[in-house]
Design an enzyme around this catalytic site. Structure first.
Site, PDB file in Angstrom:
ATOM      1  CG  ASP A 303      -2.138  -0.322   1.168  1.00  0.00           C
ATOM      2  OD1 ASP A 303      -2.326  -1.071  -0.203  1.00  0.00           O
ATOM      3  OD2 ASP A 303      -2.635  -1.299   1.833  1.00  0.00           O
ATOM      4  CE1 TYR A 387      -8.086  -3.971   7.844  1.00  0.00           C
ATOM      5  CE2 TYR A 387      -7.731  -4.968   5.540  1.00  0.00           C
ATOM      6  CZ  TYR A 387      -7.693  -5.043   6.856  1.00  0.00           C
ATOM      7  OH  TYR A 387      -8.018  -6.404   8.038  1.00  0.00           O
TER       8      TYR A 387
HETATM    9 NI    NI Z   1      -7.090  -7.367   8.478  1.00  0.00          NI
END
Ligand code: NI
Length: 640
Positions: A303, A387
């Site tokens: 990421d 996320y």
């Molecule tokens: Ni996770």
């Protein structure tokens, strides 16, 4: 009104870049004739001069401000260094065989290309979905699985979710079994893989207040307000991007890739600046999934390098993201079209009471001495797809430094039939499960404990064998091992031996004659489960060891290489350490990989309660005694 910390802006070689500097850098490059109007931008950060140059900078000097850019032009990738001060292109260099990271504007075009593809629409209609406006596309880094149709191309692999209503949580309705490979440059759909169908879920999982009340019942009403007040203002000050708090000082930058970067972390002791860490940053992270289903197994997003943590930083709100007396810093980044993206309140700075600092009750006299602990918090939160990652750096009165990464957000989901084997996923709703995965972060710590002649030592505690010198079998002791070269410093955690590492100065000693040092105390963290020769292991080898140590080279900044998109096998730490350089009595960089194995719980749904990962650094002989001994007793009367 009480006093707010004042921010004074001035220019330093490590000041954060400004919107004006970003715009100017693109202008200078366009004017130079190196690029045309079709060029796109895939990286923009301050150029960090050699450390000696930064150290010798004198307040009031006008620095030569330079920005480093990554540019994609006519199918090639270039690195550019632009002097804003001189209006010149200092460097223009072709970087062969790399794939620059995807841009935000590109991502939305990829989603559109996916939705308008007839084969994808056919796959949707076979699943009863005819309106593509109700489809959420999640583009994922495709990894490197040797597909011929991906060769030489920049590719995102898209998976899909259904949102019957625009505000629905799409992760409640995975459209599993379909993957779409899209060329980021040409926006061609290269391949639609439709390998299976599962029943679509019918249960919503919305988490806005109205939905919570209507789906799960009323909100609790017995939570009384907590107000944090600092009637005399905060105890820190900020000059430009330099922070001063309780003998600590450092500079902070919001880097497009690394997110929060802390420079020149030092402790001021009796007027002397004692350096501890020259540069602290997130060098990469990876989220490898353990599921073997084709729509899950390819997932191992890097990421930081593949999206950019500064690019994905949130604009934080007072009273919600942070409470108390908050000072925010804004950040600016360059978007892929060369324009400026401004993130207001990107960095949150505040102080927190942190419970008991130290205490003792004298049993004979009844005398109580107790002091509060307090910490300075510097934080930012990035949203990467489903996320949220919060990065919280803590500085304490006792000389310790902590990084805590807070993980929240939404699980990515998959489908199953009733009774299916769920070895690789946990069920979280009817016909919906979330696969097992890990989040492994690699932090790069360019250490400078009292200077640059540092050693790294591993400390293990073990029981001694029974014998005449251990008659009761009770003896145990800590032993130290010097890590002498890069290969011997590839180490993992061991809670069984209470293992930690310490970084010491081989020339500076404390009043008792021992080297001054800081300990790195790891958490009980796993390494990456994927095998070293798997696509995940090849692209994110940094996650196969908890510790790596290299002699500091400023350009060795990223644990998975400078260009970790698609083709980066062996780049970063494996390549940096290939020569097995010596790491003794030198400027060392410690790379610490740590994280969580996320074996999902039902309680992680519909939105995850925050989970934590991190590490602690504590002084070890760096100070002459408890450095918080001089903290005054609390002034509130009821504590005496
Ligand atoms: Ni996770």
């Amino acid at each position: 009104m009480h006093q707010k910390a004042s921010i004074i802006y001035q220019m330093h070689p490590l000041s954060m870049m400004t919107a004006e500097e970003i715009r100017t850098s693109a202008e200078i490059l366009r004017r130079s004739g190196h690029i045309d109007s079709n060029a796109t931008f895939h990286g923009c950060c301050i150029y960090e001069p050699p450390k000696a140059e930064v150290a010798s900078w004198v307040a009031g000097d006008l620095p030569d401000r330079r920005l480093d850019l990554v540019v994609h032009s006519k199918g090639e990738t270039y690195e550019a260094r632009i002097s804003i001060s001189r209006g010149e292109v200092d460097r223009w260099e072709l970087v062969p065989d790399v794939i620059p990271r995807v841009g935000f504007l590109e991502l939305s075009k990829v989603m559109d290309a996916c939705k308008s593809n007839p084969d994808f629409q056919k796959a949707l209609s076979e699943r009863g979905i005819t309106d593509t406006s109700t489809v959420q596309i999640d583009p994922w880094p495709t990894g490197d699985y040797g597909f011929e149709f991906e060769d030489g191309r920049r590719v995102q692999r898209c998976i899909a979710f259904h949102r019957p209503n625009p505000d629905d949580n799409g992760y409640a309705f995975p459209i599993d079994g379909v993957m779409v490979h899209v060329d980021v440059d040409s926006l061609e759909v290269l391949h639609v893989e439709d390998f299976d169908q599962w029943p679509m879920s019918t249960e919503k999982a919305n988490y806005d207040v109205d939905s919570i009340v209507s789906d799960y019942g009323p909100l609790r009403e017995d939570l009384k307000p907590v107000d944090i007040s600092q009637p005399e203002g905060v105890s820190f000050s900020i000059e430009d991007n330099q922070l001063f708090w309780q003998k600590w000082s450092f500079r902070l930058v919001m880097d497009d890739t690394e997110g929060l970067v802390l420079h020149r972390i030092a402790y001021n002791q009796d007027g002397v600046e004692r350096p501890i860490i020259d540069r602290a940053s997130l060098a990469e992270m990876v989220v490898p999934y353990g599921d073997t289903r084709p729509s899950q197994t390819f997932k191992h997003a890097l990421d930081s390098g593949e999206f950019g943590l500064g690019m994905t930083a949130n604009s934080l709100t007072l009273g919600c993201d942070c409470i108390g007396e908050i000072v925010y810093l804004d950040a600016v980044q360059m978007l892929d079209d060369g324009s400026v993206m401004s993130t207001k309140n990107a960095i949150c700075i505040h102080e927190e009471d942190f419970g008991i600092g130290w205490k003792h009750t004298d049993m004979l006299t009844g005398q109580v001495e107790v002091r509060r602990s307090r910490r300075l918090v510097v934080s930012s939160i990035s949203t990467v797809g489903n996320y949220e990652y919060g990065f919280f750096w803590y500085f304490h009165l006792d000389g310790s430094i902590k990084l805590e990464i807070k993980l929240t957000g939404i699980l990515t989901t998959r489908s199953h039939r009733d009774g299916d084997d769920l070895t690789f996923a946990r069920q979280i709703a009817p016909n919906v499960a979330a696969p097992i995965h890990q989040h492994i972060f690699c932090v790069r710590l360019d250490m400078a404990v009292d200077g640059t002649t540092n050693n790294v030592i591993e400390v293990n505690t073990a029981a001694l064998p029974p014998g005449s010198d251990n008659p009761h079998g009770t003896a145990f002791a800590a032993t130290e091992t010097l890590l002498s070269d890069e290969k011997s410093a590839m180490r993992n955690t061991s809670s069984a031996s209470s293992r930690y590492w310490k970084i010491e100065n081989s020339h500076k000693t404390n009043r008792l004659g021992y080297p001054t040092s800081y300990r790195l105390l790891p958490s009980g963290t796993a390494t990456m489960f994927a095998s070293a020769d798997s696509p995940h292991g090849q692209r994110a080898a940094f996650a196969k060891h908890n510790l790596w140590v290299t002699p500091t080279v400023q350009s060795e900044r990223y644990a998975a290489g400078d260009y970790p998109t698609q083709k980066n096998a062996g780049h970063g730490l494996p390549r940096y350490t290939a020569g097995n350089r010596s790491i003794t009595e030198t400027d060392v960089t410690v790379w610490h990989s740590f994280g969580l194995t996320h074996d999902v719980r039902l309680e992680d749904y519909p939105v995850m309660p925050t989970e934590y990962a991190g590490f602690l650094m504590v002084p070890d002989g760096f100070f002459e005694r408890n450095p918080a001994i001089d903290v005054p007793p609390s002034s509130s009367g009821h504590c005496h």
